[in-house]
Each structure stands twice: as structure tokens, then as C-alpha cells.
Design an enzyme around this catalytic site. Structure first.
Site, PDB file in Angstrom:
ATOM      1  N   GLU A   1      -5.076   7.421   8.950  1.00  0.00           N
ATOM      2  CA  GLU A   1      -4.738   8.293   7.823  1.00  0.00           C
ATOM      3  C   GLU A   1      -3.216   8.459   7.749  1.00  0.00           C
ATOM      4  OE1 GLU A   1      -6.754   9.006   5.507  1.00  0.00           O
ATOM      5  OE2 GLU A   1      -8.598   8.423   6.527  1.00  0.00           O
TER       6      GLU A   1
ATOM      7  N   CYS B   1       0.833  -1.198   0.000  1.00  0.00           N
ATOM      8  CA  CYS B   1       0.000   0.000   0.000  1.00  0.00           C
ATOM      9  C   CYS B   1       0.871   1.253   0.000  1.00  0.00           C
ATOM     10  CB  CYS B   1      -0.908  -0.001   1.229  1.00  0.00           C
ATOM     11  SG  CYS B   1      -1.857   1.530   1.406  1.00  0.00           S
TER      12      CYS B   1
END
Length: 235
Positions: free
Chosen positions: A74, A21
């Protein structure tokens, strides 16, 4: 989905991540650059454990568990937390103006770069691909201009990194996104021109791809291309 107790490092930092990711790579690089001990729990994004919803109800990575049990989510929030919690690493500038200039640089990639990587991959229409490619290249030109202006400031030190002649917060935030250019090159033949408008960007990209903070967390091209095949729409 599996069910088990939530794994974490008692009295330490636990980073829930996935090496493929690009957002999770921000957090991995921030911890490495700051030299902070931490436990990494790899999350299979195709088979997320049932307990992970208790860590991050959005089921995204990264997520960070701090020593007092607070959960942060986040990627930029996590990376900035690490940079601010460990200021001796010098990842963020001390000047408010320089921090603002850095955030403006990062914003170019959030609004004018990353969305168009996926739009180029996500259409088989040649006209649409061309339109999105032109927008992407426009964003890269804007980033190149910002880099050149930054390198003329004292903290820029003439480059080739954003600040202080080394891999710092700008690179932590952005290199995994910029690396997706290899994906659109592979699947769509999109390349960054070798012209003056792109010269600073290309110099910056060449420098950070040779740095150990990039290479340590960068997947092989074969693995990266395979992972992004699901985003490619063909005729």
C-alpha cells in the site's frame, strides 16, 4: 508470466515499483526525498512475473522489502514508513495535530478527487461526465480551501507547498494523482478554472510541477496519455 528467484537487495531496501503507476510514484518520491539508498525492481503490470505473488499476493505496486525481509504494501503505508523511519528528512510534521491536518488534506483526494478522474474517463455519456466533473471540481475547491487555511498556519509559511516551504509528504502523497488532471484535460477537455475558488490549488500545482521531485518521476505526457487510453470509454 516468467518464473525466477525473487530479486532483492541483501541487507537493504528493495522497492517493487512501476514508473507509470501514480501510487508507486509515492514510494519512489519518498525514498528520493529521504535520501535513502534502495534498489528498484520494475514490475511490468501487463506481464507480472510469477514470483511477484510471493512478494505481494494482491499483485499491486508498490511493495517494499525492508532490510530484515519484512514486506510492506500500500503506497501511503510505504511512504509513511519511509518518512517515519528517517525522521531527519523532515517529511512528516512532529505535531500530532499537524499530522492529522495533513491526513485530512490527503483524504480529500482519496474520496473526492481520484475516483472521479476515472469516472469521467470511464463514461461516454455527456450528462454523466458533467456530473462527475462537477464533483471533481468540488473536491478541488475543498482542497484549495484547505491549502489556504494551511498557509495561514505557522508551518504553512504562506505556501506554495503544504508545509515548510518545500516539497514534503503532502506532495509525495498527492502530486501523481493531481497530475492525472492532464489526462482528463486531454481526453475530456476538463480544466481547473482560473478563479479565486481554485487560486490556492493552482498556485500549489504550479509550484510542485517545477520541483525536481516531481519532474524526475513524472512520465512524458505522450506516455501518460497512452497508458490511460485503456480507461477511456468512447461512443
Amino acid at each position: 508470466m516468467s518464473s525466477t528467484a525473487i530479486p532483492y537487495e541483501k541487507d537493504g531496501y528493495t522497492l517493487y515499483s512501476n514508473r507509470l503507476c501514480p501510487y508507486a510514484q509515492r514510494a519512489l518520491r519518498a525514498f528520493k526525498a529521504a535520501g535513502v539508498p534502495h534498489k528498484v525492481v520494475e514490475i511490468d503490470l501487463n506481464n507480472k512475473p510469477a514470483w511477484y505473488a510471493q512478494v505481494n499476493p494482491q499483485l499491486k505496486v508498490p511493495a517494499l522489502r525492508t532490510p530484515d525481509g519484512t514486506i510492506l504494501i500500500e503506497s501511503l503505508v510505504v511512504a509513511e514508513y519511509v518518512a517515519e523511519e528517517f525522521p531527519s528528512a523532515g517529511l512528516l510534521p512532529s505535531s500530532a495535530l499537524e499530522r492529522a491536518q495533513l491526513r485530512l488534506f490527503i483524504e480529500i483526494f482519496s474520496s473526492r478527487f481520484n475516483p472521479f478522474i476515472y469516472r469521467i474517463l470511464g463514461t461516454s455519456d455527456a450528462d454523466e461526465q458533467k456530473k462527475h466533473t462537477e464533483t471533481l471540481l468540488s473536491g478541488i475547491r475543498a482542497a484549495s480551501k484547505e491549502l489556504q487555511e494551511q498557509w495561514e498556519r505557522p508551518s504553512g509559511q504562506g505556501g506554495p507547498f503544504w508545509a515548510n516551504g518545500r516539497f514534503g509528504f503532502a506532495e509525495i502523497a498527492l502530486v501523481s494523482l493531481v497530475n492525472l488532471l492532464t489526462v482528463v484535460d486531454h481526453y475530456r477537455g476538463v480544466k481547473v478554472p482560473e478563479t479565486q475558488d481554485y487560486a490556492a490549488f493552482n498556485r500549489w500545482r504550479d509550484a510542485f510541477t517545477k520541483d525536481s521531485l516531481f519532474t524526475e518521476f513524472n512520465p512524458s505526457q505522450d506516455v501518460l496519455f497512452s497508458a490511460y487510453k485503456k480507461f477511456v470509454v468512447d461512443n
